[in-house]
Design a protein around this motif. Structure first.
Motif, PDB file in Angstrom:
ATOM      1  N   HIS A  56      -5.507  -1.580  -8.431  1.00  0.00           N
ATOM      2  CA  HIS A  56      -4.177  -2.133  -8.225  1.00  0.00           C
ATOM      3  C   HIS A  56      -4.189  -3.024  -6.994  1.00  0.00           C
ATOM      4  O   HIS A  56      -4.729  -2.659  -5.952  1.00  0.00           O
ATOM      5  CB  HIS A  56      -3.159  -1.010  -8.029  1.00  0.00           C
ATOM      6  CG  HIS A  56      -2.738  -0.354  -9.303  1.00  0.00           C
ATOM      7  ND1 HIS A  56      -1.481  -0.503  -9.837  1.00  0.00           N
ATOM      8  CD2 HIS A  56      -3.400   0.441 -10.165  1.00  0.00           C
ATOM      9  CE1 HIS A  56      -1.393   0.181 -10.961  1.00  0.00           C
ATOM     10  NE2 HIS A  56      -2.558   0.768 -11.185  1.00  0.00           N
ATOM     11  N   SER A  58      -1.140  -5.062  -6.107  1.00  0.00           N
ATOM     12  CA  SER A  58       0.202  -5.515  -5.732  1.00  0.00           C
ATOM     13  C   SER A  58       0.415  -5.420  -4.228  1.00  0.00           C
ATOM     14  O   SER A  58       1.077  -6.266  -3.630  1.00  0.00           O
ATOM     15  CB  SER A  58       1.265  -4.691  -6.461  1.00  0.00           C
ATOM     16  OG  SER A  58       1.140  -4.829  -7.851  1.00  0.00           O
ATOM     17  N   ASP A  59      -0.121  -4.365  -3.629  1.00  0.00           N
ATOM     18  CA  ASP A  59      -0.172  -4.228  -2.178  1.00  0.00           C
ATOM     19  C   ASP A  59      -1.593  -4.594  -1.765  1.00  0.00           C
ATOM     20  O   ASP A  59      -2.546  -3.936  -2.193  1.00  0.00           O
ATOM     21  CB  ASP A  59       0.158  -2.790  -1.775  1.00  0.00           C
ATOM     22  CG  ASP A  59       0.206  -2.590  -0.268  1.00  0.00           C
ATOM     23  OD1 ASP A  59      -0.387  -3.403   0.470  1.00  0.00           O
ATOM     24  OD2 ASP A  59       0.832  -1.610   0.174  1.00  0.00           O
ATOM     25  N   THR A  62      -4.132  -1.874  -0.864  1.00  0.00           N
ATOM     26  CA  THR A  62      -4.549  -0.857  -1.829  1.00  0.00           C
ATOM     27  C   THR A  62      -5.974  -1.088  -2.310  1.00  0.00           C
ATOM     28  O   THR A  62      -6.737  -0.138  -2.489  1.00  0.00           O
ATOM     29  CB  THR A  62      -3.581  -0.825  -3.026  1.00  0.00           C
ATOM     30  OG1 THR A  62      -2.293  -0.418  -2.577  1.00  0.00           O
ATOM     31  CG2 THR A  62      -4.043   0.157  -4.084  1.00  0.00           C
ATOM     32  N   THR A  98       1.271  -6.213 -13.712  1.00  0.00           N
ATOM     33  CA  THR A  98       0.827  -5.769 -12.391  1.00  0.00           C
ATOM     34  C   THR A  98      -0.427  -6.536 -12.007  1.00  0.00           C
ATOM     35  O   THR A  98      -1.245  -6.872 -12.866  1.00  0.00           O
ATOM     36  CB  THR A  98       0.537  -4.252 -12.415  1.00  0.00           C
ATOM     37  OG1 THR A  98       1.749  -3.548 -12.700  1.00  0.00           O
ATOM     38  CG2 THR A  98      -0.015  -3.763 -11.093  1.00  0.00           C
ATOM     39  N   LEU A 309      -0.121   3.458  -4.942  1.00  0.00           N
ATOM     40  CA  LEU A 309      -0.496   2.694  -6.133  1.00  0.00           C
ATOM     41  C   LEU A 309      -1.977   2.796  -6.476  1.00  0.00           C
ATOM     42  O   LEU A 309      -2.507   1.959  -7.205  1.00  0.00           O
ATOM     43  CB  LEU A 309      -0.107   1.210  -5.986  1.00  0.00           C
ATOM     44  CG  LEU A 309       1.386   0.915  -5.925  1.00  0.00           C
ATOM     45  CD1 LEU A 309       1.620  -0.584  -5.767  1.00  0.00           C
ATOM     46  CD2 LEU A 309       2.093   1.407  -7.183  1.00  0.00           C
ATOM     47  N   MET A 314      -1.869   6.361 -10.656  1.00  0.00           N
ATOM     48  CA  MET A 314      -1.067   5.586 -11.602  1.00  0.00           C
ATOM     49  C   MET A 314      -1.777   5.419 -12.948  1.00  0.00           C
ATOM     50  O   MET A 314      -1.483   4.504 -13.701  1.00  0.00           O
ATOM     51  CB  MET A 314      -0.780   4.201 -11.010  1.00  0.00           C
ATOM     52  CG  MET A 314       0.068   4.215  -9.749  1.00  0.00           C
ATOM     53  SD  MET A 314       1.774   4.735 -10.031  1.00  0.00           S
ATOM     54  CE  MET A 314       2.440   3.286 -10.858  1.00  0.00           C
ATOM     55  N   PHE A 332       7.361   9.248  -4.665  1.00  0.00           N
ATOM     56  CA  PHE A 332       7.637   7.994  -5.365  1.00  0.00           C
ATOM     57  C   PHE A 332       8.838   7.284  -4.766  1.00  0.00           C
ATOM     58  O   PHE A 332       9.779   7.931  -4.271  1.00  0.00           O
ATOM     59  CB  PHE A 332       7.926   8.263  -6.849  1.00  0.00           C
ATOM     60  CG  PHE A 332       6.714   8.591  -7.669  1.00  0.00           C
ATOM     61  CD1 PHE A 332       6.124   7.644  -8.478  1.00  0.00           C
ATOM     62  CD2 PHE A 332       6.161   9.864  -7.626  1.00  0.00           C
ATOM     63  CE1 PHE A 332       5.005   7.943  -9.246  1.00  0.00           C
ATOM     64  CE2 PHE A 332       5.044  10.182  -8.382  1.00  0.00           C
ATOM     65  CZ  PHE A 332       4.468   9.220  -9.200  1.00  0.00           C
ATOM     66  N   SER A 335      11.495   2.705  -7.632  1.00  0.00           N
ATOM     67  CA  SER A 335      11.016   1.875  -8.741  1.00  0.00           C
ATOM     68  C   SER A 335       9.822   2.482  -9.464  1.00  0.00           C
ATOM     69  O   SER A 335       9.207   1.832 -10.311  1.00  0.00           O
ATOM     70  CB  SER A 335      10.637   0.480  -8.215  1.00  0.00           C
ATOM     71  OG  SER A 335      11.768  -0.156  -7.648  1.00  0.00           O
ATOM     72  N   ASN A 337       6.959   3.577  -7.945  1.00  0.00           N
ATOM     73  CA  ASN A 337       5.684   3.338  -7.258  1.00  0.00           C
ATOM     74  C   ASN A 337       5.310   4.574  -6.455  1.00  0.00           C
ATOM     75  O   ASN A 337       6.117   5.065  -5.649  1.00  0.00           O
ATOM     76  CB  ASN A 337       5.806   2.145  -6.316  1.00  0.00           C
ATOM     77  CG  ASN A 337       6.165   0.872  -7.038  1.00  0.00           C
ATOM     78  OD1 ASN A 337       5.490   0.456  -7.971  1.00  0.00           O
ATOM     79  ND2 ASN A 337       7.262   0.239  -6.614  1.00  0.00           N
ATOM     80  N   PHE A 396       5.232  -0.538  -0.590  1.00  0.00           N
ATOM     81  CA  PHE A 396       6.238   0.256  -1.281  1.00  0.00           C
ATOM     82  C   PHE A 396       6.309   1.615  -0.587  1.00  0.00           C
ATOM     83  O   PHE A 396       5.438   2.459  -0.785  1.00  0.00           O
ATOM     84  CB  PHE A 396       5.890   0.405  -2.761  1.00  0.00           C
ATOM     85  CG  PHE A 396       5.649  -0.920  -3.442  1.00  0.00           C
ATOM     86  CD1 PHE A 396       6.708  -1.737  -3.782  1.00  0.00           C
ATOM     87  CD2 PHE A 396       4.352  -1.351  -3.703  1.00  0.00           C
ATOM     88  CE1 PHE A 396       6.482  -2.966  -4.397  1.00  0.00           C
ATOM     89  CE2 PHE A 396       4.116  -2.570  -4.321  1.00  0.00           C
ATOM     90  CZ  PHE A 396       5.191  -3.386  -4.664  1.00  0.00           C
ATOM     91  N   THR A 398       7.707   5.354   0.520  1.00  0.00           N
ATOM     92  CA  THR A 398       8.247   6.509  -0.167  1.00  0.00           C
ATOM     93  C   THR A 398       8.804   7.503   0.852  1.00  0.00           C
ATOM     94  O   THR A 398       8.471   7.431   2.039  1.00  0.00           O
ATOM     95  CB  THR A 398       7.138   7.178  -1.005  1.00  0.00           C
ATOM     96  OG1 THR A 398       6.027   7.481  -0.143  1.00  0.00           O
ATOM     97  CG2 THR A 398       6.658   6.243  -2.110  1.00  0.00           C
TER      98      THR A 398
END
Length: 406
Positions: A56, A58-59, A62, A98, A309, A314, A332, A335, A337, A396, A398
């Motif tokens: 992943h 997106s970040d 990660t 993603t 993530l 996931m 989480f 959304s 994540n 993201f 939490t």
């Protein structure tokens, strides 16, 4: 044409003696195949990405954290080289819309089996927003969009690499803005450039280069991307499903559908094309790769601190076999994540965070005994060791991560 829904139904429901695979066996497979058992750790970031199908992205952090958690010698610079020097890992907007980092070997299948369909949707969505929400001297239609794309690619070829802001100096249309969610409390304006470069990346015309700043930065320059080999869509989806089953099986049809973002029809066709074998799970019918329905040996005890993530956390829609439903809320965001997690022998047992002074802190939801405490402490020290003076804040956040980071 083969009736694939019938084929899968036969695999799932007509076998009277389907092998039963327990949750303990699933957790044993997870530890080995996701390279979390210390003796299975990898030598390169590419090996990690292949073991997990993709990382992943997106970040930005990660990719580094997921890879280093599974490397025998964790090193952010080695991940950096794979992404931006060797370019043995490429980032594609693909499964579930993603961003994933996948190996160049798998990239053609991911492009054909997932990214192309996403790119078509991204183009239609952008065109709708351009028609309805832009402010500029000229209106937007397909012809103007194609012309601006051509100008951007020409400017990028001239520069070699450039940020969106730098390209906007060459192509003024990129500075126009789009009104997003008009009339809603969260309405906002986005630049045409930010959306158009994302579209060009989805189409495979440009790629992200080394970010300006640290490896946790999201300020990417862009560069022209080499063309990927063309694959038929059906061959590509079968390859994705085959690799996913090898890494995440046994799993359910719903798990694969969720992970890929495919339709039910496409998911069933891909399972049939791989020759997936039906098995029985606690949740009901599931699948494994052909020849993978036998027992696996238990692993040595292991602990892991995985980032928000992370692909393992996931990897499945149904998570009860590795995550207590009572622990979902603190882990989480709103959304869906997942944040940083602590693992012990195939289960998520807590969460972790990095404080402003660099200290890695963690919390277990229940007492897991001295062996678990010692193993988690050792992993926290290992993480702190290679992070050094780097400071991380998940994109993201939490509830548990925020509480621990204070």
């Amino acid at each position: 044409m083969t009736d694939t829904s019938h084929t899968v139904a036969v695999m799932s429901h007509s076998l009277p003696h389907r092998p039963r695979i327990s949750a303990d066996q699933r957790r044993a497979r997870l530890g080995r195949r996701h390279l979390l058992v210390p003796s299975t750790r990898a030598a390169t970031a590419g090996e990690v990405a292949d073991a997990l199908v993709g990382l992943h992205a997106s970040d930005p952090a990660t990719v580094y954290l997921s890879a280093c958690a599974r490397l025998r010698e964790p090193c952010a610079e080695a991940v950096d080289r794979a992404l931006y020097d060797d370019v043995s890992l490429v980032k594609l907007l693909s499964m579930r819309r993603t961003l994933f980092a996948v190996t160049t070997d798998l990239a053609p299948a991911v492009s054909a089996g997932a990214a192309r369909a996403i790119a078509l949707k991204e183009r239609a969505t952008l065109m709708k927003h351009l028609r309805e929400g832009t402010e500029g001297a000229e209106g937007w239609d397909e012809r103007r969009l194609a012309q601006v794309e051509k100008e951007v690619l020409a400017a990028l070829a001239e520069r070699g690499e450039a940020t969106t802001a730098e390209l906007s100096k060459d192509v003024p249309a990129l500075r126009e803005t789009i009104l997003m969610s008009p009339g809603k409390p969260y309405e906002a304006r986005q630049s045409v450039g930010s959306r158009l470069l994302r579209l060009l990346a989805s189409d495979g015309h440009v790629r992200r280069c080394r970010p300006r700043g640290s490896w946790t930065s999201g300020l990417y320059p862009w560069a022209p991307a080499p063309a990927l080999p063309e694959l038929p869509v059906r061959k590509a989806t079968a390859e994705i499903a085959r690799r996913w089953l090898a890494a995440y099986g046994p799993a359910t049809e719903a798990d694969l559908k969720w992970w890929t973002g495919w339709t039910v029809t496409d998911t069933r066709r891909a399972l049939a094309d791989t020759g997936a074998v039906g098995v029985e799970l606690a949740e009901g019918p599931g699948f494994v790769a052909d020849g993978d329905d036998g027992p696996v040996t238990e692993t040595e005890p292991w602990a892991a601190l995985l980032p928000g993530l992370d692909p393992t956390a996931m990897g499945w829609r149904g998570r009860d076999w590795y995550l207590d439903p009572a622990d979902v809320k603190p882990l989480f965001d709103g959304s869906g994540n997942i944040g940083p997690t602590v693992w012990w022998n195939g289960r998520i047992v807590g969460g972790w965070a990095q404080r402003a002074d660099g200290e890695v802190v963690w919390h277990l939801f229940a007492d897991r005994g001295r062996e678990a405490e010692a193993a988690v402490e050792a992993e926290a020290a290992r993480l702190s060791g290679w992070l050094g003076d780097r400071r991380l804040t998940p994109r993201f956040r939490t509830p548990l991560e925020r509480e621990l980071a204070r």
